[in-house]
Design an enzyme around this catalytic site. Structure first.
Site, PDB file in Angstrom:
ATOM      1  N   SER A   5     -33.317 -16.503 -10.589  1.00 51.76           N
ATOM      2  CA  SER A   5     -33.240 -15.097 -10.979  1.00 51.76           C
ATOM      3  C   SER A   5     -31.764 -14.724 -11.007  1.00 51.76           C
ATOM      4  CB  SER A   5     -33.970 -14.261  -9.918  1.00 51.76           C
ATOM      5  OG  SER A   5     -33.616 -12.901 -10.011  1.00 51.76           O
ATOM      6  N   TYR A  36     -36.231 -12.085  -1.066  1.00 47.37           N
ATOM      7  CA  TYR A  36     -36.204 -12.620  -2.441  1.00 47.37           C
ATOM      8  C   TYR A  36     -34.801 -13.139  -2.772  1.00 47.37           C
ATOM      9  CZ  TYR A  36     -37.259 -12.609  -7.507  1.00 47.37           C
ATOM     10  OH  TYR A  36     -37.468 -12.951  -8.824  1.00 47.37           O
ATOM     11  N   LYS A  89     -34.031 -16.984  -3.475  1.00 48.80           N
ATOM     12  CA  LYS A  89     -33.548 -17.367  -4.820  1.00 48.80           C
ATOM     13  C   LYS A  89     -32.160 -17.997  -4.752  1.00 48.80           C
ATOM     14  CE  LYS A  89     -36.955 -16.140  -7.634  1.00 48.80           C
ATOM     15  NZ  LYS A  89     -37.895 -17.208  -8.090  1.00 48.80           N
TER      16      LYS A  89
HETATM   17  P1  NAD Z   1     -46.241 -12.897 -12.260  1.00 49.91           P
HETATM   18  O1  NAD Z   1     -46.671 -12.098 -11.099  1.00 49.91           O
HETATM   19  O2  NAD Z   1     -46.565 -12.432 -13.641  1.00 49.91           O
HETATM   20  O3  NAD Z   1     -46.738 -14.393 -12.126  1.00 49.91           O
HETATM   21  C1  NAD Z   1     -46.600 -15.124 -10.921  1.00 49.91           C
HETATM   22  C2  NAD Z   1     -47.756 -16.104 -10.809  1.00 49.91           C
HETATM   23  O4  NAD Z   1     -47.539 -16.864  -9.616  1.00 49.91           O
HETATM   24  C3  NAD Z   1     -49.118 -15.414 -10.672  1.00 49.91           C
HETATM   25  O5  NAD Z   1     -50.041 -15.989 -11.588  1.00 49.91           O
HETATM   26  C4  NAD Z   1     -49.526 -15.706  -9.226  1.00 49.91           C
HETATM   27  O6  NAD Z   1     -50.929 -15.859  -9.060  1.00 49.91           O
HETATM   28  C5  NAD Z   1     -48.785 -17.016  -8.967  1.00 49.91           C
HETATM   29  N1  NAD Z   1     -48.598 -17.276  -7.540  1.00 49.91           N
HETATM   30  C6  NAD Z   1     -48.251 -16.383  -6.570  1.00 49.91           C
HETATM   31  N2  NAD Z   1     -48.238 -16.989  -5.383  1.00 49.91           N
HETATM   32  C7  NAD Z   1     -48.569 -18.288  -5.596  1.00 49.91           C
HETATM   33  C8  NAD Z   1     -48.726 -19.424  -4.752  1.00 49.91           C
HETATM   34  N3  NAD Z   1     -48.561 -19.341  -3.436  1.00 49.91           N
HETATM   35  N4  NAD Z   1     -49.077 -20.598  -5.322  1.00 49.91           N
HETATM   36  C9  NAD Z   1     -49.280 -20.689  -6.650  1.00 49.91           C
HETATM   37  N5  NAD Z   1     -49.171 -19.659  -7.489  1.00 49.91           N
HETATM   38  C10 NAD Z   1     -48.818 -18.464  -6.967  1.00 49.91           C
HETATM   39  O7  NAD Z   1     -44.648 -13.028 -12.074  1.00 49.91           O
HETATM   40  P2  NAD Z   1     -43.474 -13.499 -13.062  1.00 49.91           P
HETATM   41  O8  NAD Z   1     -42.624 -12.319 -13.287  1.00 49.91           O
HETATM   42  O9  NAD Z   1     -43.988 -14.274 -14.211  1.00 49.91           O
HETATM   43  O10 NAD Z   1     -42.673 -14.435 -12.055  1.00 49.91           O
HETATM   44  C11 NAD Z   1     -42.619 -15.837 -12.177  1.00 49.91           C
HETATM   45  C12 NAD Z   1     -41.328 -16.341 -11.555  1.00 49.91           C
HETATM   46  O11 NAD Z   1     -40.219 -15.771 -12.250  1.00 49.91           O
HETATM   47  C13 NAD Z   1     -41.159 -15.951 -10.085  1.00 49.91           C
HETATM   48  O12 NAD Z   1     -40.573 -17.033  -9.379  1.00 49.91           O
HETATM   49  C14 NAD Z   1     -40.192 -14.789 -10.157  1.00 49.91           C
HETATM   50  O13 NAD Z   1     -39.453 -14.638  -8.979  1.00 49.91           O
HETATM   51  C15 NAD Z   1     -39.323 -15.228 -11.308  1.00 49.91           C
HETATM   52  N6  NAD Z   1     -38.557 -14.147 -11.947  1.00 49.91           N
HETATM   53  C16 NAD Z   1     -39.187 -13.082 -12.498  1.00 49.91           C
HETATM   54  C17 NAD Z   1     -38.426 -12.092 -13.102  1.00 49.91           C
HETATM   55  C18 NAD Z   1     -39.056 -10.892 -13.723  1.00 49.91           C
HETATM   56  O14 NAD Z   1     -38.322  -9.950 -14.003  1.00 49.91           O
HETATM   57  N7  NAD Z   1     -40.347 -10.869 -13.969  1.00 49.91           N
HETATM   58  C19 NAD Z   1     -37.039 -12.201 -13.136  1.00 49.91           C
HETATM   59  C20 NAD Z   1     -36.432 -13.304 -12.554  1.00 49.91           C
HETATM   60  C21 NAD Z   1     -37.214 -14.275 -11.964  1.00 49.91           C
END
Ligand code: NAD
Length: 260
Positions: free
Chosen positions: A142, A155, A159
């Site tokens: 991130s 977080y 990260k």
């Molecule tokens: P999201 O909530 O849409 O999807 C996350 C998925 O991870 C969900 O399907 C959830 O069921 C699954 N999950 C949660 N805990 C779990 C576990 N213990 N084992 C297996 N699966 C699990 O979120 P997203 O925004 O798509 O995030 C995905 C990744 O991207 C994360 O690591 C997040 O930190 C990172 N990220 C997101 C953003 C953003 O702005 N959305 C920005 C930077 C990084």
């Protein structure tokens, strides 16, 4: 078909960024295992991929559970004959000031992001080394892998730590042809972020519109969210990059929010 004959495991593939990467990998010809805590979500994504003419299986996997991770990686190798690509993406967000952050919440978040990254990495590296044909490990970092925001201590810490893990994997994996990079998106409008908008508004005492405009997009060059397609395209690029010139790197995908 940049990923033809490759086999991929994508964690957190039931939603958001992971789903989008799983679909993009499948479009590029990879066999994809969609792993998620939420089995029905993982199943829906794998069914959509198969309906579209790709090849996918789904797995229930809690990335913080050692046995489930090892069993899942073994299943991928059994079904597809190999494991060439890991995308360690599953994640959650918990927002609270440090002084109010419960230890249980801290542990939960760190377990999913950091223990999950370690456990999936170890299982994937074991498979890749025994196959003897290298591999690529991608982490979902991130902008918060490189900077901090208030109320996101666990977080931000997790990260940042994944940057270190990606570098360690690049060093140890090199002799086996294993590359590792971390993709660092800005805000992407997934369920994880939608949930944060009202939470941040309440904690910071500002409107939801201000959260989006100032907190989430205020530092970008164009006031735009990063899209899931932006992140998936970066993952395909890194997964198909032919040499080890790109390894141990953080790739920022944030509309200029953070620049190295
Ligand atoms: P999201 O909530 O849409 O999807 C996350 C998925 O991870 C969900 O399907 C959830 O069921 C699954 N999950 C949660 N805990 C779990 C576990 N213990 N084992 C297996 N699966 C699990 O979120 P997203 O925004 O798509 O995030 C995905 C990744 O991207 C994360 O690591 C997040 O930190 C990172 N990220 C997101 C953003 C953003 O702005 N959305 C920005 C930077 C990084």
């Amino acid at each position: 078909m940049r990923l033809k004959d490759k086999s991929a495991l994508v964690t957190g593939a039931g939603s958001g960024i992971g789903k989008s990467i799983a679909e993009a990998f499948a479009r590029e010809g990879a066999c994809v295992a969609t792993a998620d805590l939420n089995l029905s979500a993982a199943q829906m994504v794998s069914e959509q991929i198969n309906l579209a003419g790709g090849r996918a299986i789904h797995l229930q996997m809690d990335v913080a559970d050692e046995d489930q991770v090892n069993a899942g990686a073994e299943q991928v190798v059994r079904e597809f004959g190999a494991l060439d690509l890991l995308v360690s993406n599953a994640g959650i967000q918990i927002i609270n000031p440090i002084v109010d952050f419960s230890f249980a919440d801290w542990r939960k978040l760190v377990a999913i992001h950091l223990d999950g990254a370690f456990l999936t990495t170890r299982a994937a590296m074991r498979a890749m080394i025994s196959q003897g044909r290298g591999g690529t490990i991608l982490y979902m970092g991130s902008v918060h892998s490189h900077l901090a925001s208030p109320n996101k201590s666990a977080y931000v810490a997790a990260k940042h730590a994944i940057v270190g893990l990606a570098k360690a994997v690049a060093k140890e994996g090199a002799k086996h042809g294993i590359k590792s990079n971390i993709i660092c998106p800005g805000f992407v409008r997934t369920p994880l972020v939608e949930k944060q908008i009202p939470e941040q508004a309440q904690q910071l005492g500002i409107t939801e519109e201000e959260v989006v405009k100032k907190v989430m997009l205020g530092q970008t060059v164009d006031g735009e969210f990063t899209s899931m397609e932006d992140v998936a395209a970066t993952a395909v690029f890194l997964a198909s990059f032919p040499s080890s010139a790109l390894t141990g790197q953080s790739i920022m995908v944030s509309h200029g929010w953070f620049m190295h």
